[in-house]
Design an enzyme around this catalytic site. Structure first.
Site, PDB file in Angstrom:
ATOM      1  NE  ARG A 157     -48.447  24.626 -30.829  1.00  0.00           N
ATOM      2  CZ  ARG A 157     -47.959  25.495 -31.487  1.00  0.00           C
ATOM      3  NH1 ARG A 157     -48.152  25.278 -32.871  1.00  0.00           N
ATOM      4  NH2 ARG A 157     -47.807  26.846 -30.967  1.00  0.00           N
ATOM      5  CG  ASP A 166     -41.179  21.736 -29.111  1.00  0.00           C
ATOM      6  OD1 ASP A 166     -42.141  22.061 -29.691  1.00  0.00           O
ATOM      7  OD2 ASP A 166     -40.616  22.585 -28.123  1.00  0.00           O
ATOM      8  NE  ARG A 200     -35.342  21.386 -25.171  1.00  0.00           N
ATOM      9  CZ  ARG A 200     -35.353  21.598 -26.372  1.00  0.00           C
ATOM     10  NH1 ARG A 200     -36.791  21.478 -27.301  1.00  0.00           N
ATOM     11  NH2 ARG A 200     -34.343  21.404 -27.327  1.00  0.00           N
TER      12      ARG A 200
END
Length: 246
Positions: free
Chosen positions: A51, A53, A199
């Site tokens: 997945r 974001d 991140r």
């Protein structure tokens, strides 16, 4: 006759709320599934490699599906791209074994995080790279990034949400920072990634650039197994799913 197909997609995630279908939000899966339904006339069951974001991009996003559609693989690519928007494309389609699964057959992934490092913003990279206008010492950040290599518990580099905690150990086999003109790129490959892991790795590297951490602090941050020990979560705009390994 049913076939199991592997499709490789690329997309600019700027206007999408990630891959997975959500209520009241446009997602990559929703747009792709609508195009697929127009082509095959069926509501196919998609298996995705992961997945992504909101705002995250993909140069290679893999999807598998079992279909009874007779359309040949090469024609399926052209038909899907006819219905998909300009910020999304199917790059390839191939037949795979019946037991292949885009997620569970995956051996690892590679992500890139791109930083536009110039005092003046680049309008053509808006939403596609983080604008960081202070000077970046890419050699220093590359030195820090090497401490991510190997198998570690990445609890300090994970945003815990409602997902089950489980084992947070991941093996990183690529971790480097390089400059390409005014673009500074962090490339990281691993056997798996945690929520916001890349991140947070980038946010921690930028703390090294700011002098708040040294490269030698990275092992201690890993050992702390505490999200508060690492740097902030970098914005999604610079993140790309670059490759998927099977």
């Amino acid at each position: 006759m049913q076939r199991n197909l592997l499709l490789k997609l690329a997309y600019d995630g700027t206007r999408y709320h990630g891959w997975q279908i959500q209520e009241n939000a446009v997602t990559v899966q929703q747009v792709f599934q609508e195009a697929l339904c127009k082509v095959t006339g069926r509501q196919e069951d998609l298996k995705a490699c992961s997945r992504t974001d909101t705002g995250v991009h993909a140069r290679e996003f893999c999807v598998s599906l079992k279909t009874e559609s007779p359309i040949p693989e090469e024609r399926l690519v052209a038909a899907l791209n006819h219905y998909l928007p300009q910020d999304m494309a199917v790059r390839s389609c191939q037949r795979v074994g019946e037991d292949f699964h885009a997620r569970y057959s995956c051996k690892g992934k590679e992500y890139c995080y791109e930083i536009w490092n110039h005092p003046v913003r680049e309008p053509f990279l808006a939403g596609r790279a983080l604008h960081y206008w202070y000077p970046i010492d890419e050699a220093l950040l590359d030195q820090a990034a090497r401490h991510y290599l190997g198998s570690h518990d990445f609890s300090s580099f994970c945003t815990l949400d409602k997902r089950e905690r489980g084992d947070l150990t991941r093996r990183v086999f690529t971790s480097r920072v390089e400059r390409r003109g005014d673009l500074v790129v962090f490339t990281v490959g691993a056997d798996g990634f945690l929520y916001n892991m890349v991140r947070i790795m980038v946010g921690t590297l930028l703390r090294v650039q700011q002098g708040k951490f040294s490269p030698e602090d990275i092992p201690g941050i890993l050992e702390a197994k505490d999200r508060k020990a690492a740097g902030p979560t970098a914005p999604a705009c610079g993140l790309y799913l670059n490759r998927v390994f099977y």
